[in-house]
Design a protein around this motif. Structure first.
Motif, short mmCIF file in Angstrom:
data_model
loop_
_atom_site.label_atom_id
_atom_site.label_comp_id
_atom_site.label_asym_id
_atom_site.label_seq_id
_atom_site.Cartn_x
_atom_site.Cartn_y
_atom_site.Cartn_z
N ILE A 183 2.55 46.42 7.86
CA ILE A 183 2.85 46.61 9.28
C ILE A 183 2.89 45.24 9.95
N PRO A 184 3.96 44.92 10.69
CA PRO A 184 4.06 43.59 11.30
C PRO A 184 3.20 43.47 12.55
N PRO A 185 2.88 42.24 12.98
CA PRO A 185 2.25 42.05 14.28
C PRO A 185 3.20 42.51 15.39
N LEU A 186 2.66 42.82 16.54
CA LEU A 186 3.47 43.33 17.65
C LEU A 186 4.60 42.38 18.02
N SER A 187 4.32 41.08 18.10
CA SER A 187 5.35 40.12 18.51
C SER A 187 6.52 40.10 17.52
N VAL A 188 6.20 40.23 16.23
CA VAL A 188 7.26 40.26 15.22
C VAL A 188 8.03 41.58 15.31
N TYR A 189 7.29 42.67 15.46
CA TYR A 189 7.92 43.98 15.62
C TYR A 189 8.94 43.96 16.76
N LEU A 190 8.54 43.46 17.94
CA LEU A 190 9.42 43.49 19.11
C LEU A 190 10.69 42.68 18.86
N LEU A 191 10.56 41.56 18.19
CA LEU A 191 11.72 40.72 17.90
C LEU A 191 12.69 41.45 16.97
N ILE A 192 12.17 42.04 15.91
CA ILE A 192 13.03 42.73 14.95
C ILE A 192 13.57 44.03 15.53
N ARG A 193 12.72 44.77 16.25
CA ARG A 193 13.14 46.09 16.76
C ARG A 193 14.20 45.96 17.84
N GLU A 194 14.18 44.86 18.59
CA GLU A 194 15.24 44.64 19.58
C GLU A 194 16.60 44.64 18.89
N ALA A 195 16.64 44.07 17.67
CA ALA A 195 17.89 44.05 16.91
C ALA A 195 18.17 45.39 16.25
#
Length: 336
Positions: A176-188
């Motif tokens: 499971i990624p950290p929140l900051s990484v999740y938000l960056l990838i999920r935006e894409a």
């Protein structure tokens, strides 16, 4: 995931929790049924790489309805078709390559972009994912999408595919990624930026200068649209993703890890985060910069971005086949 489970086991009480609510109306393109028929044909002729069981499941998902709801004001089915192709082919491709490696996904991305931008102009010899992307370019040329807009659309699709590539690191390691990484990838990976570009095909929005669409205020609205749709997709798909190893790119799982909280606590925090983004969207919509002669047109464009968000969510809430117990298509690609 177990081959079979009861609905109670599948939903683990989540179906009774609050869901996102949008203040925007939702519409659907009048040719949505015709577009569905073409979608069925794509599956039968292009998706022979998938098993018959997977193809039949895909038909029930009506993935082209996402395009019909996201851009309901396109004038013709010819204009709808490239967006519908991107949407359905992108989703089915994502299912098929679900467990491929990061490197493999980048190789797939490079081939797709070469087909979309015309640097690989020859028609692929075999039907399939790549052939459908080649078809997308031909259809875009036929309906005369302005070149600058088409190039932006392709660049946005490339960013989506880069997101698909980067999330493979977390899928394959079951991390499971950290929140900051999740938000960056999920935006894409929400796949929304190509939609924000394509909304310009509606009405008279192409009269708006390009610099308006690149303004930081508008760019932030794009991010908010992407994150709202990414989060509401995660909320809808959460029951499936709880039960599958490797489905780690989900906001609820991310928040549960981030805060060391229960599943239900993380779910409620995900709703809260979604609503913060929605509130920010509404504030930015109300306080747009003074775009001079284009002020009213830009306001209407942003309003249609809200309709896009609501439309995509309407597909999720109307769908009774993709994210239900036993409805999801498993990845069938055998990684090298």
């Amino acid at each position: 995931m177990k081959n079979s489970m009861t609905d109670a086991e599948f939903y683990v009480g989540l179906q009774h929790l609050p869901k996102p609510i949008y203040p925007f109306p939702d519409f659907i393109h009048p040719d949505f049924q015709k577009q569905r028929e073409e979608y069925y044909q794509w599956i039968d002729t292009e998706y022979i790489i998938h098993s018959k069981e997977a193809r039949e499941k895909h038909k029930k998902h009506h993935l082209t309805d996402i395009a019909a709801r996201g851009c309901p004001f396109l004038e013709t089915i010819d204009e709808l078709r490239p967006l519908a192709n991107y949407t359905a082919n992108g989703a089915m491709m994502d299912d098929y390559f679900d467990r491929c490696t990061r490197r493999e996904m980048y190789e797939i991305t490079n081939r797709i972009i070469s087909l979309l931008n015309g640097s690989e102009s020859d028609e692929p010899a075999e039907n399939g994912i790549f052939h459908l992307f080649w078809v997308l370019r031909q259809d875009a040329l036929k309906c005369a999408i302005p070149e600058k807009l088409y190039n932006r659309f392709v660049k946005s699709i490339q960013d989506v595919l880069i997101g698909y590539s980067e999330e493979k690191v977390y899928y394959r390691s079951n991390t499971i990624p950290p929140l900051s990484v999740y938000l960056l990838i999920r935006e894409a990976t929400s796949g929304v930026q190509p939609y924000c570009d394509y909304v310009r095909m509606q009405k008279n929005y192409n009269q708006i200068p390009d610099e308006v669409f690149d303004h930081p205020h508008i760019r932030r609205i794009y991010t908010l649209c992407a994150l709202m749709i990414g989060i509401h997709n995660d909320i809808i798909s959460l029951p499936k993703e709880i039960h599958r190893e490797g489905d780690t790119m989900n906001i609820v799982k991310v928040l549960q890890q981030e805060d060391q909280s229960t599943l239900h606590e993380a779910y409620m925090k995900a709703i809260e985060l979604h609503d913060l983004y929605l509130n920010e969207f509404l504030i930015l919509q109300k306080h747009l910069p003074p775009f001079e002669d284009y002020e009213e047109m830009v306001y209407n464009y942003v309003e249609d971005l809200g309709i896009m968000v609501s439309g995509v969510y309407a597909w999720h809430t109307n769908d009774t086949s993709r994210y239900v117990n036993g409805g999801y298509v498993q990845g069938e690609y055998a990684s090298q």
